[in-house]
Design an enzyme around this catalytic site. Structure first.
Site, PDB file in Angstrom:
ATOM      1  CB  CYS A   1      -0.928   0.005   1.206  1.00 44.25           C
ATOM      2  SG  CYS A   1      -1.824   1.569   1.372  1.00 44.25           S
TER       3      CYS A   1
ATOM      4  CG  ASP B   1      -2.475  14.694  -5.054  1.00 46.67           C
ATOM      5  OD1 ASP B   1      -3.426  14.032  -4.616  1.00 46.67           O
ATOM      6  OD2 ASP B   1      -1.907  14.443  -6.142  1.00 46.67           O
TER       7      ASP B   1
ATOM      8  CG  HIS C   1      -4.098   4.171   3.168  1.00 44.05           C
ATOM      9  ND1 HIS C   1      -3.162   3.405   3.848  1.00 44.05           N
ATOM     10  CD2 HIS C   1      -4.417   5.185   3.996  1.00 44.05           C
ATOM     11  CE1 HIS C   1      -2.934   3.938   5.039  1.00 44.05           C
ATOM     12  NE2 HIS C   1      -3.682   5.026   5.147  1.00 44.05           N
TER      13      HIS C   1
ATOM     14  CG  HIS D   1      -6.810   9.323  -0.118  1.00 45.24           C
ATOM     15  ND1 HIS D   1      -6.935   7.988  -0.445  1.00 45.24           N
ATOM     16  CD2 HIS D   1      -7.093  10.006  -1.255  1.00 45.24           C
ATOM     17  CE1 HIS D   1      -7.260   7.873  -1.723  1.00 45.24           C
ATOM     18  NE2 HIS D   1      -7.377   9.091  -2.239  1.00 45.24           N
TER      19      HIS D   1
HETATM   20  P1  AMP Z   1      -7.742   9.078  -5.350  1.00 40.48           P
HETATM   21  O1  AMP Z   1      -7.720   9.043  -6.843  1.00 40.48           O
HETATM   22  O2  AMP Z   1      -8.898   9.795  -4.747  1.00 40.48           O
HETATM   23  O3  AMP Z   1      -7.562   7.685  -4.779  1.00 40.48           O
HETATM   24  O4  AMP Z   1      -6.491   9.954  -4.908  1.00 40.48           O
HETATM   25  C1  AMP Z   1      -5.194   9.480  -4.900  1.00 40.48           C
HETATM   26  C2  AMP Z   1      -4.305  10.681  -4.976  1.00 40.48           C
HETATM   27  O5  AMP Z   1      -3.013  10.297  -4.566  1.00 40.48           O
HETATM   28  C3  AMP Z   1      -4.145  11.270  -6.383  1.00 40.48           C
HETATM   29  O6  AMP Z   1      -4.569  12.632  -6.355  1.00 40.48           O
HETATM   30  C4  AMP Z   1      -2.654  11.143  -6.675  1.00 40.48           C
HETATM   31  O7  AMP Z   1      -2.143  12.244  -7.362  1.00 40.48           O
HETATM   32  C5  AMP Z   1      -2.079  11.042  -5.279  1.00 40.48           C
HETATM   33  N1  AMP Z   1      -0.822  10.334  -5.146  1.00 40.48           N
HETATM   34  C6  AMP Z   1      -0.510   9.104  -5.614  1.00 40.48           C
HETATM   35  N2  AMP Z   1       0.727   8.762  -5.236  1.00 40.48           N
HETATM   36  C7  AMP Z   1       1.214   9.789  -4.506  1.00 40.48           C
HETATM   37  C8  AMP Z   1       2.437  10.046  -3.838  1.00 40.48           C
HETATM   38  N3  AMP Z   1       3.447   9.153  -3.831  1.00 40.48           N
HETATM   39  N4  AMP Z   1       2.598  11.225  -3.188  1.00 40.48           N
HETATM   40  C9  AMP Z   1       1.603  12.145  -3.188  1.00 40.48           C
HETATM   41  N5  AMP Z   1       0.409  11.956  -3.791  1.00 40.48           N
HETATM   42  C10 AMP Z   1       0.220  10.796  -4.441  1.00 40.48           C
END
Ligand code: AMP
Length: 113
Positions: free
Chosen positions: A4, A30, A97, A99
């Site tokens: 994860c 993000d 996860h 968020h």
């Molecule tokens: P969701 O699509 O609602 O599940 O949001 C996941 C978010 O995580 C997206 O906006 C991605 O840009 C962000 N994301 C994915 N990997 C990372 C990372 N390593 N660091 C920061 N943000 C991330």
């Protein structure tokens, strides 16, 4: 949880741009911001999504919302902002996860797409 990405960020195994951290949760920027301010707030313990919130873990979710309000103030989002949590396939959740997105610094549109 193994594999994860947000558990790994919470454990410090993958770098992130942290804006707030305590024993229960972490807030970080993000990677692909959708607005001038785009911050994710996650519980450190793995919860898959809002759909898995129940009496056993609701306290951390309440705590996260007080952290969201603090982070928004710290970021100067005094004109307003949006808090979003995508859930499952139709909700367009890409990281399984829990968020909460804090999105601000521009006018939002409604309804969401
Ligand atoms: P969701 O699509 O609602 O599940 O949001 C996941 C978010 O995580 C997206 O906006 C991605 O840009 C962000 N994301 C994915 N990997 C990372 C990372 N390593 N660091 C920061 N943000 C991330």
């Amino acid at each position: 949880m193994a594999d994860c990405i947000f558990c790994k960020i919470a454990a410090g195994e993958i770098p992130s741009t942290k804006v707030y951290e305590d024993d229960l949760c972490l807030a970080f920027r993000d990677l692909n911001p959708q607005a001038p301010t785009h911050i994710l707030v996650i519980p450190k313990d793995h919860i898959q999504s809002v759909d898995e919130i129940d009496a056993s873990n609701e306290a951390v979710v309440g705590h996260i919302f007080s952290v969201i309000a603090k982070v928004a103030k710290d970021e100067g989002l005094d004109k307003g902002y949006r808090v979003v949590s995508n859930i499952g396939e139709q909700g367009q959740q890409t990281v399984p996860h829990l968020h909460f997105h804090i999105i601000g610094g521009r006018d939002m549109t409604w309804p969401p797409g």
